[in-house]
Structure formats: structure tokens, C-alpha cells
Enzyme design. Structure first.
Site, PDB file in Angstrom:
ATOM      1  N   ASP A 193      -2.323 -18.362   1.144  1.00  0.00           N
ATOM      2  CA  ASP A 193      -3.444 -19.101   0.547  1.00  0.00           C
ATOM      3  C   ASP A 193      -3.900 -20.216   1.490  1.00  0.00           C
ATOM      4  O   ASP A 193      -5.096 -20.427   1.714  1.00  0.00           O
ATOM      5  CB  ASP A 193      -3.080 -19.641  -0.855  1.00  0.00           C
ATOM      6  CG  ASP A 193      -1.668 -20.199  -0.940  1.00  0.00           C
ATOM      7  OD1 ASP A 193      -0.889 -20.003   0.009  1.00  0.00           O
ATOM      8  OD2 ASP A 193      -1.333 -20.828  -1.954  1.00  0.00           O
TER       9      ASP A 193
ATOM     10  N   TYR B 211       0.826  -1.212   0.000  1.00  0.00           N
ATOM     11  CA  TYR B 211       0.000   0.000   0.000  1.00  0.00           C
ATOM     12  C   TYR B 211       0.859   1.262   0.000  1.00  0.00           C
ATOM     13  O   TYR B 211       0.364   2.349  -0.284  1.00  0.00           O
ATOM     14  CB  TYR B 211      -0.955   0.016   1.209  1.00  0.00           C
ATOM     15  CG  TYR B 211      -2.027  -1.054   1.162  1.00  0.00           C
ATOM     16  CD1 TYR B 211      -2.202  -1.860   0.034  1.00  0.00           C
ATOM     17  CD2 TYR B 211      -2.855  -1.272   2.240  1.00  0.00           C
ATOM     18  CE1 TYR B 211      -3.165  -2.844   0.004  1.00  0.00           C
ATOM     19  CE2 TYR B 211      -3.833  -2.261   2.213  1.00  0.00           C
ATOM     20  CZ  TYR B 211      -3.969  -3.049   1.092  1.00  0.00           C
ATOM     21  OH  TYR B 211      -4.928  -4.029   1.060  1.00  0.00           O
TER      22      TYR B 211
ATOM     23  N   ASP C 155      -5.005  -7.265   5.588  1.00  0.00           N
ATOM     24  CA  ASP C 155      -6.257  -6.612   5.213  1.00  0.00           C
ATOM     25  C   ASP C 155      -7.307  -7.679   4.876  1.00  0.00           C
ATOM     26  O   ASP C 155      -8.441  -7.652   5.358  1.00  0.00           O
ATOM     27  CB  ASP C 155      -5.984  -5.715   3.994  1.00  0.00           C
ATOM     28  CG  ASP C 155      -7.116  -4.748   3.716  1.00  0.00           C
ATOM     29  OD1 ASP C 155      -8.135  -4.796   4.416  1.00  0.00           O
ATOM     30  OD2 ASP C 155      -6.981  -3.942   2.771  1.00  0.00           O
TER      31      ASP C 155
ATOM     32  N   LYS D 137       4.022 -15.224   1.824  1.00  0.00           N
ATOM     33  CA  LYS D 137       3.977 -15.931   0.537  1.00  0.00           C
ATOM     34  C   LYS D 137       5.429 -16.182   0.115  1.00  0.00           C
ATOM     35  O   LYS D 137       5.855 -15.800  -0.979  1.00  0.00           O
ATOM     36  CB  LYS D 137       3.187 -15.073  -0.471  1.00  0.00           C
ATOM     37  CG  LYS D 137       2.821 -15.754  -1.763  1.00  0.00           C
ATOM     38  CD  LYS D 137       1.752 -16.814  -1.633  1.00  0.00           C
ATOM     39  CE  LYS D 137       1.554 -17.508  -2.981  1.00  0.00           C
ATOM     40  NZ  LYS D 137       0.779 -18.758  -2.870  1.00  0.00           N
TER      41      LYS D 137
ATOM     42  N   ASP E 295     -10.424  -9.573   7.583  1.00  0.00           N
ATOM     43  CA  ASP E 295     -11.844  -9.554   7.222  1.00  0.00           C
ATOM     44  C   ASP E 295     -12.424 -10.965   7.216  1.00  0.00           C
ATOM     45  O   ASP E 295     -13.565 -11.185   7.636  1.00  0.00           O
ATOM     46  CB  ASP E 295     -12.054  -8.904   5.848  1.00  0.00           C
ATOM     47  CG  ASP E 295     -12.218  -7.388   5.962  1.00  0.00           C
ATOM     48  OD1 ASP E 295     -12.015  -6.855   7.072  1.00  0.00           O
ATOM     49  OD2 ASP E 295     -12.546  -6.739   4.946  1.00  0.00           O
TER      50      ASP E 295
END
Ligand code: NAD
Length: 360
Positions: A226, A143, A250, A194, A254
Site C-alpha cells: 500500500d 494466480y 501486476d 504485505k 501498471d
């Protein structure tokens, strides 16, 4: 002796002002009950700030935040500002505030409350007892990494670019917060990355692994993002504390949020090295229900409890708020998002009123 705290309130957009009004009443009542003196000042952020000043984060807002002991934010954003250029969007104000205050650690609890277990879309036996804390890095990663932008290539094509980058020190400081959080909880930390594909993730994994030598009482594990997403919905009880970068955090926070059934119940804390933290619900400004007295104010109220616990070191006041929330749920009061058979449907304001009664 009365303790005094300066709190900046940022109601923002959509349902923000409605849920903030409920929370303000709760804080005032807690203050008078426990002899805590709160001085509140309200400031603009997001769409409300764009309408009033032309930008999503006025300098006065940042100054007010810096001069306070803690910041209570509701939510920003809405359809009205969705088509503005990126630098003028409400979200840019939020990112600017996080960066301006050096808030690099975001703590998001996802706890299944026994009263709301049937609100989860997963089976009871899968979610019963789930108590997860996601520690998300907040001011680095993709970001903020540079270069970023949409560039025109030599062939005249447009090319969108963002850069995922982390330095040693950025990883180490979020790692410390995560290990220390795990120490205060169940003593288990899962680092999510990752590393099988991304160099930046390999560095992340190496640093976190090296740090674990200083925290022998914390059991460290690693998962690829994943797989972490799958495990969260397959068997969430395996997790205690999760630490991950900005983008993965992020998304995963959620997903963890939805294990609990309603985004309207989830608070969060964003902390820096020193200076005030920002405490806000996980959900957004819910423009679809704004102004209809339908919003669940409890995530905002629980964010105030996190503010008292993690920002102002007032655990007794935090306990009082959390106990009152459990009490109104025990009494069967529910807003629409967590409504269940046999419960009493209330709006945002009425939920505030029953909370004040429970506090009294
Ligand atoms: P959202 O969280 O606002 O809403 C998602 C769904 O959950 C909606 O159906 C909404 O009605 C419901 N919901 C959310 N909070 C609720 C509450 N307290 N009580 C009852 N129902 C609730 O997410 P979205 O729809 O993706 O985004 C809406 C706007 O919010 C966008 O402009 C987005 O950019 C912004 N947003 C802001 C933040 C923030 O301020 N931190 C976070 C996420 C999204």
C-alpha cells in the site's frame, strides 16, 4: 558469420496483428542491416486460437514456442470472449504459456523519455528522470496457488477461494533475478510485500533479506504494497529496481507504467531459468481501437528490442531499434495516445514507415 534465430510470433487479438506487422518489418530491416538471420513462424493464442481450435493455447503453439529461440507476443483478449468459462478465456492461454515455459520472472521497465515527459499526468519535476524496473514473480502466488475455485459451503452459500502461496525456492529464484538486475542498474532494490498482514509475505521478506548477504553491492529496502503504491505516485525517483510477487507486481507495474504517460510505449520481458523468453508489450489488445490503424506500435517494437537484448544477446540490434524509436519521437511523430501540441499525428502503419526510414 550470419547468426540465425528462430522466432515464434504470437499476434493474438485486437490491435495485436497491427502492431506485430510493424514490428516484423522492423526486425527484418534490422536483420538485413546487421547480418542476423531470423526465421519467423506464426502461431495462435488467445481469442484467435479459441475461434480456430476451441482452446486459447493449442498444443502446437506451445511446441512451436519451446522449439524457438525467443517468442514475440502482441496481446490477447476482447469483448467477444469475455463471457466464456474461465478455462476457455484468452487469459488462460497466456497463464498456461507462462507456466508451460517456466517463465517465472517478468521485467517491466518504466522509463520517462524526455520527448514524452508531458504525456505523464504527474508534474514534470516529479517524473523527470524516472527509470524504474519492476521485477514481478510470474508463475506463483495467488494466480496459481491451490485450492482455487468457487465452492458451495455446508449452508449452501457459494464461496470463492484463491490461495497466495510461495515456497523458499520460488522466492529465491526471483530474488536472484532481481538482485542481479539491480546490480546492472542503479544498485538499489526495493522488495514489496504485505508482511504486516500475510504470512506468505513474511516468508518473502525473510528470504529476500537473507539473500542480500550475497549482494553487498545492492542496497536493499522493503515496503508494504500500500505504501509502495503511494510512493510510486508521490516520488517515483526514489525507486531503481522493485521486486514483488505476482499479484502486487501486476498492479504496481501498471501504476509504474502510467508514470510514463502511455501504456502504448512500454515493453516487457518474461524469462525462465533456461529456454526461450517471451517479449511483449505491457498493454492489452485495446479492442476499443482495434482495426482502426490508431494503435501505438512502439511498445511492441521496444519489446522486440528487449528480445534482442535479453533473449538473443544482440545488444547492438537492440540499441539500433531503441535509437530509431527515440529518433522518430524527436522528429515529432506521435500516435493518438501520446499526441502533443505541435506534433505530427500518425497511425500505426505510418509510425512503422517512419521507423523504417529512421532505421535506414
Ligand atoms: P488495454 O491495455 O488493452 O487498453 C487500455 C487502454 O489503453 C485502452 O483505452 C486502449 O485503447 C489503450 N491502449 C492500449 N494499448 C494501446 C496502444 N498500443 N496504442 C494506443 N492505445 C493503447 O487494457 P484493457 O482495456 O483493460 O483490456 C482489453 C483486453 O486486453 C481485455 O480482453 C484484457 O483481458 C486484455 N489484456 C491482455 C493483456 C495481454 O495480452 N498481456 C494485458 C492486459 C489486458
Amino acid at each position: 558469420m550470419t547468426q540465425s534465430f528462430r522466432i515464434t510470433l504470437l499476434p493474438g487479438d485486437g490491435i495485436g496483428p497491427e502492431i506485430m506487422a510493424v514490428t516484423l518489418d522492423v526486425l527484418k530491416q534490422v536483420g538485413s542491416k546487421l547480418d542476423l538471420e531470423f526465421t519467423f513462424q506464426e502461431a495462435l493464442i488467445g481469442g484467435a486460437a479459441i475461434d480456430a481450435t476451441g482452446g486459447p493455447l493449442p498444443e502446437e503453439t506451445l511446441t512451436a514456442c519451446r522449439e524457438s529461440d525467443a517468442i514475440l507476443l502482441a496481446a490477447i483478449g476482447g469483448y467477444k470472449w469475455d463471457t466464456l468459462p474461465r478455462e476457455l478465456r484468452p487469459e488462460t492461454g497466456l497463464l498456461g504459456m507462462r507456466a508451460g515455459l517456466g517463465l517465472f520472472a517478468n521485467l517491466r521497465p518504466a522509463t520517462i523519455l524526455p520527448q514524452l515527459i508531458d504525456a505523464s499526468s504527474l508534474k514534470r519535476e516529479v517524473v523527470e528522470g524516472v527509470d524504474i524496473m519492476v521485477v514481478r514473480e510470474l508463475t506463483g502466488g495467488i494466480y496459481f496457488g491451490k485450492p482455487k475455485g468457487v465452492f458451495t459451503t455446508e449452508t449452501g452459500e457459494q464461496r470463492g477461494v484463491n490461495t497466495m502461496a510461495y515456497t523458499d525456492s520460488e522466492i529465491d529464484r526471483i530474488g536472484r533475478v532481481a538482485f542481479e538486475t539491480a546490480q546492472k542498474r542503479g544498485g538499489k532494490l526495493c522488495s514489496v510485500d504485505k508482511a504486516n498482514v500475510l504470512e506468505v509475505s513474511q516468508l518473502w521478506r525473510d528470504r529476500i533479506t537473507a539473500m542480500s548477504a550475497d549482494y553487498s553491492d545492492v542496497e536493499l529496502s522493503h515496503l508494504y504494497v500500500d505504501n509502495a503504491a503511494m510512493q510510486l505516485v508521490r516520488w517515483p525517483k526514489q525507486f531503481d529496481t522493485i521486486v514483488t510477487g505476482n499479484l502486487f507486481g501486476d498492479i504496481l507495474s501498471d501504476a509504474a507504467a502510467m508514470l510514463t504517460g502511455s501504456i502504448g510505449m512500454l515493453p516487457s520481458a518474461s524469462l525462465g531459468a533456461d529456454g526461450p523468453g517471451v517479449f511483449e508489450p505491457v498493454h492489452g489488445s485495446a479492442p476499443d481501437i482495434a482495426g482502426q490503424d490508431k494503435a501505438n506500435p512502439l511498445a511492441q517494437v521496444l519489446s522486440a528490442a528487449m528480445m534482442l537484448r535479453y533473449g538473443l544477446n544482440q545488444p547492438q540490434a537492440a540499441d539500433l531499434i531503441e535509437t530509431s524509436v527515440l529518433s522518430v519521437l524527436d522528429q515529432g511523430y506521435r500516435t493518438g495516445d501520446i499526441m502533443a501540441e505541435g506534433a505530427t499525428l500518425v497511425g500505426c502503419q505510418a509510425m512503422g514507415e517512419v521507423l523504417l526510414k529512421a532505421l535506414a
